[in-house]
Structure formats: structure tokens, C-alpha cells
Design a protein around this motif. Structure first.
Motif, PDB file in Angstrom:
ATOM      1  N   GLU A  32     -29.773 -20.199 -27.597  1.00  0.00           N
ATOM      2  CA  GLU A  32     -31.140 -19.475 -27.447  1.00  0.00           C
ATOM      3  C   GLU A  32     -30.462 -18.150 -28.124  1.00  0.00           C
ATOM      4  O   GLU A  32     -29.824 -17.228 -27.432  1.00  0.00           O
ATOM      5  N   GLY A  83     -23.393 -21.862 -15.361  1.00  0.00           N
ATOM      6  CA  GLY A  83     -24.640 -22.006 -15.628  1.00  0.00           C
ATOM      7  C   GLY A  83     -25.206 -21.272 -16.929  1.00  0.00           C
ATOM      8  O   GLY A  83     -26.129 -21.886 -17.629  1.00  0.00           O
ATOM      9  N   GLN A  84     -24.823 -20.315 -17.345  1.00  0.00           N
ATOM     10  CA  GLN A  84     -24.985 -19.667 -18.484  1.00  0.00           C
ATOM     11  C   GLN A  84     -24.090 -18.860 -19.032  1.00  0.00           C
ATOM     12  O   GLN A  84     -23.199 -18.239 -18.278  1.00  0.00           O
ATOM     13  N   THR A  85     -23.802 -18.879 -20.583  1.00  0.00           N
ATOM     14  CA  THR A  85     -22.549 -18.187 -21.179  1.00  0.00           C
ATOM     15  C   THR A  85     -22.838 -17.749 -22.625  1.00  0.00           C
ATOM     16  O   THR A  85     -23.909 -18.233 -23.110  1.00  0.00           O
ATOM     17  N   THR A  86     -22.063 -16.620 -23.036  1.00  0.00           N
ATOM     18  CA  THR A  86     -22.119 -16.471 -24.531  1.00  0.00           C
ATOM     19  C   THR A  86     -20.929 -16.823 -25.231  1.00  0.00           C
ATOM     20  O   THR A  86     -19.979 -17.272 -24.686  1.00  0.00           O
ATOM     21  N   CYS A 136     -27.467 -27.910 -22.217  1.00  0.00           N
ATOM     22  CA  CYS A 136     -28.111 -27.575 -23.590  1.00  0.00           C
ATOM     23  C   CYS A 136     -27.709 -28.591 -24.813  1.00  0.00           C
ATOM     24  O   CYS A 136     -28.553 -28.876 -25.726  1.00  0.00           O
ATOM     25  N   TYR A 159     -27.020 -17.240 -26.234  1.00  0.00           N
ATOM     26  CA  TYR A 159     -26.975 -17.710 -24.789  1.00  0.00           C
ATOM     27  C   TYR A 159     -26.847 -19.222 -24.832  1.00  0.00           C
ATOM     28  O   TYR A 159     -27.809 -20.015 -25.723  1.00  0.00           O
ATOM     29  N   THR A 168     -20.649 -23.710 -19.433  1.00  0.00           N
ATOM     30  CA  THR A 168     -22.138 -23.795 -18.809  1.00  0.00           C
ATOM     31  C   THR A 168     -22.073 -24.702 -17.492  1.00  0.00           C
ATOM     32  O   THR A 168     -22.703 -24.252 -16.685  1.00  0.00           O
ATOM     33  N   ARG A 203     -27.233 -22.534 -22.095  1.00  0.00           N
ATOM     34  CA  ARG A 203     -27.325 -22.860 -21.143  1.00  0.00           C
ATOM     35  C   ARG A 203     -27.141 -24.190 -20.689  1.00  0.00           C
ATOM     36  O   ARG A 203     -26.700 -25.015 -21.384  1.00  0.00           O
ATOM     37  N   LYS A 204     -26.880 -24.417 -19.318  1.00  0.00           N
ATOM     38  CA  LYS A 204     -26.304 -25.700 -18.771  1.00  0.00           C
ATOM     39  C   LYS A 204     -27.351 -26.881 -19.182  1.00  0.00           C
ATOM     40  O   LYS A 204     -28.435 -26.725 -19.236  1.00  0.00           O
TER      41      LYS A 204
END
Length: 495
Positions: free
Chosen positions: A452, A420-423, A484, A479, A416, A481-482
Motif C-alpha cells: 500500500e 503485522g505491518q511494516t515498511t 499481503c 506499507y 509482517t 500488511r500481514k
């Protein structure tokens, strides 16, 4: 005189299966095999499985140079164990297959050897503390004077209030790591002994069941009383001393409030700083302690209910009348044999022919050969759908595993911070699953708390298992997010 009595008693004990097992010439091999297959893990095994596993170990022992056991076939060895009283064999009511388990005597012997193998200080502070607390509690509970009991409770109240005041003033000193480990292991030893004692409770119920049946058949005085109570619906086994004791334990174990409190306490202990210093086996047993206790107690409860039902059916179906007739005929035959034993030789002909059962033989040509064509299925092979991991079962899977959650959280933070956002799929591409399916379960468990989850989306992931095989599965699209996990990290530092 006491020495003479002890010697006589020890000679009697030497005939028991526990002493016989420990004194056997092949005791190291026997105890190791019995402990490995019917004590360390599963407590019951079907005959086919036990024969296969013991045979495999016998071959392995011979290859390693342990040639004291000459046979490679487990069947005669297991028959000998049953004869010697090390194993008990019965028919599983659910499957109809023979099942083996350790006898109560063998369980004592194996537990004793297992206790000797553990390195433990003989006298510990925690054990003394348990004794002092229990004696003080016993003295208070048995005190007939209400004034002294009230005074004792007031002193306990003042002690608790002093502890609360010290904690509020910042003088909070938790138990040291060494004492925490010591106390935890003492508790585990008590639970080990408790789980092994369930086998003896089952034997008490079995003996009581046999005793009640003998009273119905043989004792004219007690027969009427036993039958009258059973016809009236009185559960003689459940109302016995052993039955009442186990019933009280069962109620305490199955109480929702008590069970929830026990689970919460175990979960908190597993999160303490000293918990990683426990061995893997100790952590595994501690995390599943409630489940193990409930499983052992359920076996005893089912046995208790089965004996109670069978005894009641034995009476209500009038089976005891037929058994009583057989008993009377046997006694009559024994009396007649005693009267004529001095007049007729055992080898003398008495003019009576007994027809024995026989087997009907047939020709081999009448047998039908097996034709594999009859079992041929003329359809193609279809590709199965990828399995889907359910988020509902992830929590329990994490609780019963040894997943490195800290490493997984570091991977999430690193990805992240970078994107910034990853799975989960993106994380696995960057950081392969070191624990196979365990890593996947850990990511999903973290997603239920800090990610999420897309209500409709899915993604296909792949990983390499511990056996080197590639596997794939469909999982919910999650998801991260950075930031989290920032809240959790602050909470951990605060603790």
C-alpha cells in the motif's frame, strides 16, 4: 580437378582477414583481446577508451607471464589490427570521434572460436525437430495443389484437437527439463548467429553504395540510368536484394503485435522451472534478446538510411560532376605517363616546382601559460538532495536484473508475521540489503503489486553497496500488511 579448385579457393581464402587472424602467431592473445572488448559486451568503442582498456590488459598479461606481446602500448597494436583488416575505424557522426569495431571477417573468426569453446551435443532432438518442421512447412507452402494443402491443414487441425482433448482429460505432460534446456540453447544459438550476421548486412550496403558511385563516375551506359532513377527519387540501395530482405526483417521485428508476443514468450520461459539451470549469461541474453536484436537492426537501418541520403545528395548537389572531372584528369595523366615512360627517366628533371605545404613556427615565449585562477569558482559547496527512486522505472529495472525476489518476499512475510505491518525501512533494519541497490529495487517492485503506497509520504533508507560504501535515498512510503503475499504464494503452489 575439384581438389585443385578447392586448393586454389582455400589459398584465396587464406588471404582474408578471418583466416589471417586465426593463423597468426599471437592468435590466442589477439582473439582474446578483440573478443573481450568488442564482442562479449560493447560492439563499438571510442579510440581513447579502446586504447586505454587494451593497454591495461597488455600490462596485466605481461605481469601474468604472457610475454609473447612485447609492447605495453596498445596504439601500434591497434594500428596493426586496422591494417590487417581485423578492425574497422570510422568517425562517429554524433561525437566526431574515431570509433572502432570488429570487421566482418574478424567477427567470423571470433564467433568461430567462441562456438568451439561452447560444450554442445553435435546432434540433438530439438535441432532435428526444427529441420523436420521447416521442411514440412516448406512442402506445404510450395504445394500448388489446393486439395492436398487443405488435406494437410485438416490433418494439422485434427492433431491440434487431439492435443487439446488430452490436456482437458488431465493427460498434460509438458516438455522435460533436459529437452527444454536443449531447445532453449538451440534457439539462443540461432539468435547469436543472427546478431552477428547484421555486420555482414552492413558491409553489403557499403559495397552497394561504392558500386553505385563507381557506376555514376565510370560506366557511360549505366550512368544515365542510375542518375535518372536517383533524380526520380528511386532508392537504389533500399530496392536492392539486400535492401528488400532487410526491410522485410525490419518490418517483422518492429511489428507491435509480433514484438509483444515475443516479449510475453520470453517472460513465460524465464518463469519456467528449467530456467534457473541456464547459465547467467544465457539468462541475461534471453531476457534482453528483443533489445539486442532491435539494437543491431537499428544500426543497419541507420546505415541504410545514411547511404541512401548521401547517395541522393551526391547526385542532387552535383558532387558527382566534380568527381567525374577528377577521374577524367587522372585517366588523362595516366595515359600521358604511359606514353612517355620509355622516353623520360623517373628521376629526370622536368622543370616544374611543386610547392608543398608547411608549418608555421613560433617562439615558445609567445605561448601563454595556464593559470588555474581563471577557472576558480568562488562559491561554497552545497549539500545535494538525496535521490528519489521512481516507481515507474522499477518494473524495467527488475526485468533486466538478477534480483533474488524469493528471498525478499520471505523477509516481507517474516516481518509482517512479527509486527503485522511494516515498511521497507523497517525490513532493511532487520534484514540488510544483500544485493545493494538491487534489493531496494526488488522491494519497490513488490510494493507496486502487493503493498500500500502512501500518496504523499516518503522515508529515507540506507544500505551498503557492493563496494562497501554506505548510500542513502528517499523512497515512497510503502506499507506491507500481514498476508499481503498469500495470494501470490497460493498461485505459485497451484502452478
Amino acid at each position: 580437378m575439384k581438389t585443385v579448385q578447392k586448393v586454389a579457393y582455400n589459398k584465396q581464402l587464406r588471404q582474408e582477414a578471418a583466416w589471417s587472424l586465426l593463423a597468426a602467431d599471437l592468435a590466442p592473445e589477439y582473439v582474446a583481446l578483440l573478443s573481450h572488448h568488442l564482442f562479449d559486451g560493447e560492439r563499438r568503442l571510442a579510440s581513447s577508451i579502446l586504447h586505454e582498456r587494451v593497454t591495461h590488459d597488455l600490462v596485466l598479461l605481461k605481469e601474468q607471464g604472457f610475454t609473447d606481446i612485447t609492447t605495453d602500448d596498445a596504439r601500434p597494436l591497434i594500428r596493426q589490427w586496422v591494417t590487417n583488416g581485423y578492425l574497422e575505424r570510422f568517425i562517429d557522426r554524433a561525437t566526431g570521434e574515431e570509433v572502432y569495431e570488429l570487421s566482418a571477417s574478424a567477427l567470423q573468426a571470433v564467433s568461430y572460436i567462441d562456438h568451439l569453446a561452447q560444450k554442445r551435443t553435435v546432434a540433438t532432438e530439438s535441432r532435428l525437430s526444427i529441420v523436420i518442421q521447416q521442411l514440412a512447412q516448406l512442402a506445404s507452402d510450395t504445394d500448388p495443389n489446393p486439395d492436398s494443402r487443405i488435406q494437410s491443414l485438416l490433418e494439422e487441425q485434427r492433431r491440434i484437437q487431439d492435443t487439446i482433448d488430452k490436456i482437458r482429460s488431465g493427460n498434460n505432460e509438458p516438455l522435460s527439463k533436459e529437452k527444454s534446456l536443449e531447445r532453449t540453447r538451440e534457439i539462443l544459438n540461432l539468435v547469436y548467429e543472427l546478431t552477428n550476421e547484421f555486420r555482414q548486412v552492413r558491409d553489403k550496403f557499403n559495397s552497394l553504395n561504392q558500386q553505385l558511385r563507381e557506376e555514376i563516375l565510370e560506366s557511360e551506359e549505366s550512368r544515365g540510368g542510375v542518375l535518372e532513377e536517383l533524380f526520380a527519387g528511386v532508392d537504389r540501395i533500399a530496392e536492392s536484394e539486400a535492401g528488400k530482405t532487410f526491410k522485410a526483417f525490419w518490418v517483422l521485428l518492429t511489428d507491435i503485435k509480433q514484438s509483444a508476443g515475443l516479449d510475453d514468450a520470453i517472460e513465460q520461459i524465464m518463469e519456467r522451472e528449467f530456467a534457473p539451470s541456464l547459465t547467467r549469461e544465457e539468462r541475461k541474453f534471453l531476457s534482453g534478446m528483443t533489445r539486442v536484436l532491435l539494437a543491431r537492426a537499428t544500426e543497419v537501418q541507420e546505415t541504410l538510411q545514411f547511404f541512401a541520403r548521401s547517395l541522393k545528395q551526391y547526385v542532387t548537389n552535383r558532387e558527382y560532376l566534380e568527381h567525374r572531372r577528377f577521374t577524367e584528369l587522372l585517366k588523362e595523366a595516366q595515359l600521358l605517363a604511359r606514353d612517355i615512360k620509355n622516353d623520360i627517366s623517373p628521376h629526370a628533371k622536368i622543370g616544374f616546382t611543386l610547392d608543398l605545404t608547411s608549418v608555421k613556427f613560433s617562439s615558445v615565449a609567445q605561448m601563454l601559460l595556464y593559470d588555474p585562477f581563471y577557472h576558480h569558482v568562488d562559491i561554497g559547496i552545497t549539500m545535494g538532495r538525496l535521490p528519489k527512486l521512481s516507481l515507474d522505472a522499477v518494473g524495467s529495472m527488475v526485468a533486466n536484473s538478477e534480483i533474488n525476489m524469493k528471498e525478499l518476499e520471505r523477509n516481507i512475510v517474516a516481518m509482517t508475521d512479527l509486527t503485522g505491518q511494516t515498511t521497507i525501512k523497517d525490513i532493511l533494519n532487520k534484514y540488510p540489503a544483500q544485493q545493494g541497490l538491487g534489493s531496494i529495487v526488488g522491494y519497490l517492485f513488490t510494493a507496486t503489486r502487493h503493498g500500500e503506497v502512501s500518496p504523499e509520504g516518503e522515508e529515507t533508507i540506507s544500505w551498503t553497496g557492493a563496494d562497501g560504501e554506505k548510500r542513502r535515498a528517499r523512497i515512497p512510503l510503502v506499507y506491507f500488511r500481514k498476508g499481503c503475499l498469500n495470494g501470490k504464494q497460493k498461485h505459485a503452489r497451484k502452478r
